[in-house]
Design a protein around this motif. Structure first.
Motif, mmCIF file in Angstrom:
data_model
loop_
_atom_site.group_PDB
_atom_site.id
_atom_site.type_symbol
_atom_site.label_atom_id
_atom_site.label_comp_id
_atom_site.label_asym_id
_atom_site.label_seq_id
_atom_site.Cartn_x
_atom_site.Cartn_y
_atom_site.Cartn_z
ATOM 1 N N GLU A 85 1.862 6.637 -6.987
ATOM 2 C CA GLU A 85 0.842 7.624 -7.367
ATOM 3 C C GLU A 85 1.379 9.037 -7.193
ATOM 4 O O GLU A 85 1.224 9.886 -8.070
ATOM 5 C CB GLU A 85 -0.418 7.433 -6.525
ATOM 6 C CG GLU A 85 -1.490 8.472 -6.811
ATOM 7 C CD GLU A 85 -2.671 8.377 -5.854
ATOM 8 O OE1 GLU A 85 -3.767 8.807 -6.252
ATOM 9 O OE2 GLU A 85 -2.500 7.894 -4.716
ATOM 10 N N ASN B 235 1.017 4.030 -3.031
ATOM 11 C CA ASN B 235 0.783 5.450 -2.762
ATOM 12 C C ASN B 235 1.956 6.297 -3.224
ATOM 13 O O ASN B 235 1.778 7.394 -3.765
ATOM 14 C CB ASN B 235 0.523 5.677 -1.272
ATOM 15 C CG ASN B 235 -0.840 5.200 -0.840
ATOM 16 O OD1 ASN B 235 -1.772 5.121 -1.627
ATOM 17 N ND2 ASN B 235 -0.965 4.850 0.436
ATOM 18 N N GLU C 85 0.832 -1.210 0.000
ATOM 19 C CA GLU C 85 0.000 0.000 0.000
ATOM 20 C C GLU C 85 0.863 1.255 0.000
ATOM 21 O O GLU C 85 0.594 2.210 -0.730
ATOM 22 C CB GLU C 85 -0.928 -0.012 1.209
ATOM 23 C CG GLU C 85 -1.856 1.189 1.270
ATOM 24 C CD GLU C 85 -2.758 1.176 2.496
ATOM 25 O OE1 GLU C 85 -3.574 2.105 2.614
ATOM 26 O OE2 GLU C 85 -2.647 0.256 3.334
ATOM 27 N N LYS D 43 -1.913 3.993 -9.040
ATOM 28 C CA LYS D 43 -1.972 3.380 -7.709
ATOM 29 C C LYS D 43 -2.557 1.971 -7.787
ATOM 30 O O LYS D 43 -2.032 1.028 -7.183
ATOM 31 C CB LYS D 43 -2.804 4.256 -6.783
ATOM 32 C CG LYS D 43 -2.932 3.739 -5.380
ATOM 33 C CD LYS D 43 -3.742 4.727 -4.553
ATOM 34 C CE LYS D 43 -4.000 4.236 -3.156
ATOM 35 N NZ LYS D 43 -4.762 5.214 -2.381
#
Length: 150
Positions: free
Chosen positions: A88, A85, A81, A140
């Motif tokens: 992104e 992130n 995760e 993402k």
């Protein structure tokens, strides 16, 4: 397949569909259509509403498919995760810098050629900025899928 990966696949598919709808409202071929601000605001609200409802539906469907069982997230899930992130963020930073360069070059060479994207027009600015947000979210989701597959 991890629940986060399932969520990313479903979310990516709905993002592509919603972006397709957004693109149909904004483009005629490869040309950004001139539209009043009120129409753009309606498109904005439609995209936000569709994306919100889709994300809620995906979350509920995944919860029902797991029969209400809680899924423990371990260090790998948190690392994936965090990396998604970060990807992104890097994409958005790079895209904003490309836009800044584009605007500066258009200003410097305005007398020599017609700019490919006229950022003085509200529909063009709206489309490019909103497409950038879509792109960041897609990066993402693809990053999450890629990292789970490795």
């Amino acid at each position: 397949m991890a629940r986060a990966e399932q969520y990313s696949w479903a979310s990516l598919v709905t993002l592509v569909v919603i972006f397709g709808w957004f693109q149909m409202r904004m483009l005629d071929g490869w040309t950004i259509v001139d539209q009043p601000a009120s129409t753009l605001f309606g498109i904005y609200l439609g995209v936000i509403a569709a994306a919100t409802l889709a994300e809620i539906a995906i979350a509920v469907a995944l919860k029902l498919l797991s029969r209400g069982q809680a899924v423990e997230r371990d260090e790998r899930d948190l690392a994936i995760e965090a990396r998604a992130n970060q990807n992104e963020r890097v994409f958005i930073i790079a895209a904003v810098n490309v836009l800044i360069w584009q605007i500066l070059w258009e200003g410097m060479w305005a007398a020599h050629a017609r700019p490919p994207i006229d950022f003085t027009r509200l529909p063009a600015l709206f489309f490019v900025l909103f497409a950038l947000l879509f792109g960041g979210e897609m990066v993402k989701r693809v990053s999450t899928i890629w990292l789970y597959r490795r």
